[in-house]
Scaffold this motif. Structure first.
Motif, PDB file in Angstrom:
ATOM      1  N   GLU A  72       3.032   2.954   2.109  1.00  7.70           N
ATOM      2  CA  GLU A  72       2.480   1.880   2.926  1.00  7.70           C
ATOM      3  C   GLU A  72       3.456   1.361   3.993  1.00  7.70           C
ATOM      4  O   GLU A  72       3.020   0.894   5.050  1.00  7.70           O
ATOM      5  CB  GLU A  72       2.010   0.714   2.053  1.00  7.70           C
ATOM      6  CG  GLU A  72       3.071   0.009   1.212  1.00  7.70           C
ATOM      7  CD  GLU A  72       3.365   0.694  -0.123  1.00  7.70           C
ATOM      8  OE1 GLU A  72       3.062   1.896  -0.257  1.00  7.70           O
ATOM      9  OE2 GLU A  72       3.930   0.037  -1.015  1.00  7.70           O
ATOM     10  N   LEU A  75       2.996   2.614   7.428  1.00  5.35           N
ATOM     11  CA  LEU A  75       1.686   2.188   7.966  1.00  5.35           C
ATOM     12  C   LEU A  75       1.806   0.798   8.573  1.00  5.35           C
ATOM     13  O   LEU A  75       1.266   0.510   9.640  1.00  5.35           O
ATOM     14  CB  LEU A  75       0.622   2.162   6.850  1.00  5.35           C
ATOM     15  CG  LEU A  75       0.269   3.498   6.203  1.00  5.35           C
ATOM     16  CD1 LEU A  75      -0.656   3.274   5.011  1.00  5.35           C
ATOM     17  CD2 LEU A  75      -0.396   4.447   7.203  1.00  5.35           C
ATOM     18  N   GLU A  76       2.563  -0.053   7.869  1.00  2.00           N
ATOM     19  CA  GLU A  76       2.758  -1.429   8.360  1.00  2.00           C
ATOM     20  C   GLU A  76       3.473  -1.426   9.709  1.00  2.00           C
ATOM     21  O   GLU A  76       3.255  -2.283  10.556  1.00  2.00           O
ATOM     22  CB  GLU A  76       3.572  -2.230   7.337  1.00  2.00           C
ATOM     23  CG  GLU A  76       3.688  -3.691   7.710  1.00  2.00           C
ATOM     24  CD  GLU A  76       4.594  -4.466   6.776  1.00  2.00           C
ATOM     25  OE1 GLU A  76       5.588  -3.898   6.290  1.00  2.00           O
ATOM     26  OE2 GLU A  76       4.309  -5.643   6.538  1.00  2.00           O
ATOM     27  N   GLY A  92      -4.545   8.229   7.703  1.00  2.00           N
ATOM     28  CA  GLY A  92      -3.996   6.911   7.374  1.00  2.00           C
ATOM     29  C   GLY A  92      -4.551   5.935   8.379  1.00  2.00           C
ATOM     30  O   GLY A  92      -4.952   6.330   9.486  1.00  2.00           O
ATOM     31  N   ALA A  98      -4.447  -1.241   8.556  1.00  2.00           N
ATOM     32  CA  ALA A  98      -3.635  -1.258   7.327  1.00  2.00           C
ATOM     33  C   ALA A  98      -3.385  -2.668   6.829  1.00  2.00           C
ATOM     34  O   ALA A  98      -2.920  -2.857   5.702  1.00  2.00           O
ATOM     35  CB  ALA A  98      -2.311  -0.537   7.556  1.00  2.00           C
ATOM     36  N   GLU A 101      -3.969  -3.911   3.375  1.00  4.96           N
ATOM     37  CA  GLU A 101      -2.902  -3.974   2.369  1.00  4.96           C
ATOM     38  C   GLU A 101      -1.755  -4.874   2.797  1.00  4.96           C
ATOM     39  O   GLU A 101      -1.202  -5.607   1.970  1.00  4.96           O
ATOM     40  CB  GLU A 101      -2.333  -2.568   2.074  1.00  4.96           C
ATOM     41  CG  GLU A 101      -1.095  -2.657   1.182  1.00  4.96           C
ATOM     42  CD  GLU A 101      -0.610  -1.355   0.577  1.00  4.96           C
ATOM     43  OE1 GLU A 101      -1.175  -0.288   0.896  1.00  4.96           O
ATOM     44  OE2 GLU A 101       0.335  -1.407  -0.234  1.00  4.96           O
ATOM     45  N   THR A 102      -1.385  -4.805   4.078  1.00  2.00           N
ATOM     46  CA  THR A 102      -0.108  -5.415   4.475  1.00  2.00           C
ATOM     47  C   THR A 102      -0.204  -6.921   4.746  1.00  2.00           C
ATOM     48  O   THR A 102       0.807  -7.569   4.931  1.00  2.00           O
ATOM     49  CB  THR A 102       0.457  -4.717   5.735  1.00  2.00           C
ATOM     50  OG1 THR A 102      -0.484  -4.887   6.815  1.00  2.00           O
ATOM     51  CG2 THR A 102       0.675  -3.236   5.508  1.00  2.00           C
ATOM     52  N   LEU A 149       3.915  -7.156   2.179  1.00  2.00           N
ATOM     53  CA  LEU A 149       4.217  -6.128   1.173  1.00  2.00           C
ATOM     54  C   LEU A 149       5.379  -6.588   0.291  1.00  2.00           C
ATOM     55  O   LEU A 149       6.368  -7.106   0.783  1.00  2.00           O
ATOM     56  CB  LEU A 149       4.636  -4.826   1.863  1.00  2.00           C
ATOM     57  CG  LEU A 149       3.568  -4.107   2.677  1.00  2.00           C
ATOM     58  CD1 LEU A 149       4.173  -2.851   3.316  1.00  2.00           C
ATOM     59  CD2 LEU A 149       2.375  -3.747   1.823  1.00  2.00           C
ATOM     60  N   ASN A 288      -5.108  -1.339  -1.236  1.00  2.00           N
ATOM     61  CA  ASN A 288      -3.961  -0.583  -0.746  1.00  2.00           C
ATOM     62  C   ASN A 288      -4.469   0.404   0.288  1.00  2.00           C
ATOM     63  O   ASN A 288      -5.597   0.905   0.179  1.00  2.00           O
ATOM     64  CB  ASN A 288      -3.246   0.143  -1.885  1.00  2.00           C
ATOM     65  CG  ASN A 288      -2.523  -0.831  -2.804  1.00  2.00           C
ATOM     66  OD1 ASN A 288      -1.984  -1.837  -2.342  1.00  2.00           O
ATOM     67  ND2 ASN A 288      -2.527  -0.560  -4.085  1.00  2.00           N
ATOM     68  N   ALA A 289      -3.633   0.687   1.280  1.00  2.00           N
ATOM     69  CA  ALA A 289      -4.070   1.493   2.423  1.00  2.00           C
ATOM     70  C   ALA A 289      -3.643   2.952   2.270  1.00  2.00           C
ATOM     71  O   ALA A 289      -3.490   3.663   3.262  1.00  2.00           O
ATOM     72  CB  ALA A 289      -3.498   0.891   3.704  1.00  2.00           C
ATOM     73  N   ARG A 290      -3.464   3.382   1.012  1.00  4.49           N
ATOM     74  CA  ARG A 290      -2.941   4.748   0.746  1.00  4.49           C
ATOM     75  C   ARG A 290      -3.268   5.083  -0.703  1.00  4.49           C
ATOM     76  O   ARG A 290      -3.794   4.243  -1.430  1.00  4.49           O
ATOM     77  CB  ARG A 290      -1.434   4.769   1.001  1.00  4.49           C
ATOM     78  CG  ARG A 290      -0.704   3.435   0.642  1.00  4.49           C
ATOM     79  CD  ARG A 290      -0.324   3.317  -0.747  1.00  4.49           C
ATOM     80  NE  ARG A 290       0.109   1.995  -1.147  1.00  4.49           N
ATOM     81  CZ  ARG A 290       0.196   1.630  -2.411  1.00  4.49           C
ATOM     82  NH1 ARG A 290      -0.110   2.473  -3.369  1.00  4.49           N
ATOM     83  NH2 ARG A 290       0.575   0.425  -2.760  1.00  4.49           N
TER      84      ARG A 290
END
Ligand code: GLY
Length: 432
Positions: A72, A75-76, A92, A98, A101-102, A149, A288-290
């Motif tokens: 992640e 991605l952030e 992704g 993202a 999640e972040t 995160l 979550n982005a993953r």
């Protein structure tokens, strides 16, 4: 096709294997050399996953056709945006997408705005007095979350890491002082489970449900870790999740993807719903982005559709299918003694790969170097795959005997007793 993989933990080991098995030529960038991934890769570049400039340089030099982001943190930082601006389609979500999640407040606000089922009561505060008054007025146990995160380690729950709402207020105040903001949620009781899906921003294809064991020690005690293991069942449900619960959770994920599209922030890649199965319905704890780590190691080894085909479907907006074998899986992570708080590092361990394979188990290396020296986080995972969960657990346990050194693991991941405990908790909660 030349595929770049960013990251080199256990999750990325499973992604690497599935990509290579589906015909990809693998190129990897990560901060350490993972001995398992190295064997699969054409080229291996060393850089922090969040050093996007370096990742991009490697990708352009290698002439990468498609990229796949594991963790992640990049991605952030917007790695997908940068790679795509440079002509490399990437699996992704964009930096903005993202945020599911972040930025925990973003995720909650999207759910609220679009009335997505599975929401929890929440409030974001930047004023300590307002926060404290609200918690007093609310009167029931709360969860305190930093907005960004935290590697799974910043969330604290009353009745678990926090004694009572007074301790919650103290912790929330510290977070306001540190981050300027804090998220307070109602506590939801129940049993957690993981629901991962592939999405191209429109279509969604579910993966088998999995259950993670976040506590460090047997019996669900000890500090929260990145996840000490996980299991999935041959029917792709979990023993305490009904078909109705499954459909409700899937609906939450579908509505979230639809909401992101309507919001003008299309979400593509893997979406991971961490659900709490409460008395009435599954509620989102976090997105979550993953892929999950360890949960990627449950689902990818039994993926029938080639991962490369799925990856292309995701980036082309033309995702067609994702089929899985009807197999049960048990993943047991091996960590250095002292993990997560004070892990032993720099010590070599012994891994008898031949014996592990003889036992029918798979090995995915993670935070360990080419000399099998422990790097401080979860070092490697042993995975059993079989027609039943009992058999898969036995295979993983047999395999793990052939790893020796200053390590520990949870013996109870996927055992009958620990699964029955979760079923019992759910039955009691639902008054059955
Ligand atoms: N297993 C928890 C996570 O991947 O975040």
């Amino acid at each position: 096709m030349k595929v770049l993989l960013v990251g080199a933990g256990g999750r990325e080991s499973a992604i690497a294997e599935a990509l290579v098995n589906s015909g990809a030529k693998l190129y990897v960038v990560s901060k350490h050399v993972n001995p398992g991934i190295k064997k699969l890769a054409q080229e291996y570049g060393l850089a922090k996953e969040t050093d996007i400039g370096k990742v991009l340089d490697f990708a352009l030099n290698w002439g990468i056709d498609l990229a796949f982001i594991g963790p992640e943190a990049p991605l952030e930082k917007g790695i997908v945006d940068i790679l795509e601006e440079n002509g490399i389609p990437t699996v992704g979500p964009s930096r903005e997408a993202a945020q599911l999640e972040t930025n925990k407040a973003f995720a909650r606000q999207i759910m609220e705005k679009y009335k997505i089922p599975g929401r929890k009561l929440f409030k974001v505060f930047n004023d300590a007095k307002e926060m404290s008054d609200w918690i007093d007025e609310f009167g029931k146990p709360v969860v305190v979350k930093p907005l960004g995160l935290t590697g799974g380690k910043g969330v604290k729950v009353v009745g678990y890491q926090l004694k009572d709402n007074e301790e919650a207020k103290d912790y929330a105040k510290k977070l306001i002082e540190k981050d300027g903001k804090v998220l307070i949620e109602e506590r939801t009781d129940g049993v957690e489970f993981t629901f991962q899906v592939f999405t191209d921003g429109k279509e969604i294809f579910p993966m088998p449900l999995a259950q993670d064991y976040p506590h460090a020690y047997d019996g669900d005690v000890g500090p929260i870790t990145g996840g000490m293991g996980s299991y999935s069942c041959e029917n792709h449900y979990l023993p305490f999740v009904t078909k109705e619960d499954y459909e409700k959770a899937l609906n939450t994920l579908k509505k979230t993807i639809k909401a992101m599209r309507k919001e003008g922030i299309p979400y593509k890649g893997i979406l991971y719903g961490q659900f709490m199965l409460a008395k009435d319905e599954p509620k989102i704890i976090e997105f979550n982005a993953r892929f999950g780590d360890p949960e990627a190691m449950n689902v990818l080894p039994i993926l029938e559709t080639p991962l490369l085909e799925i990856a292309q479907g995701i980036v082309d907006g033309a995702l067609k299918k994702a089929k899985f074998q009807e197999k049960a899986t048990v993943v047991k992570y091996i960590a250095p003694k002292g993990y997560p708080e004070n892990p032993i590092r720099g010590v070599q361990i012994q891994v008898n790969e031949a014996k592990i394979r003889e036992a029918g188990a798979k090995i995915y290396y993670a935070s360990i170097d080419e000399n099998l020296t422990l790097l401080g986080s979860r070092a490697l995972a042993i995975v059993g795959i079989a027609d039943s969960i009992e058999e898969a657990e036995k295979i993983a346990s047999q395999g793990i005997k052939h790893v020796k050194g200053e390590i520990f693991y949870r013996r109870d991941v996927g055992t009958k007793e620990s699964i029955e405990k979760r079923v019992r908790i759910m039955k009691e909660l639902r008054g059955e």
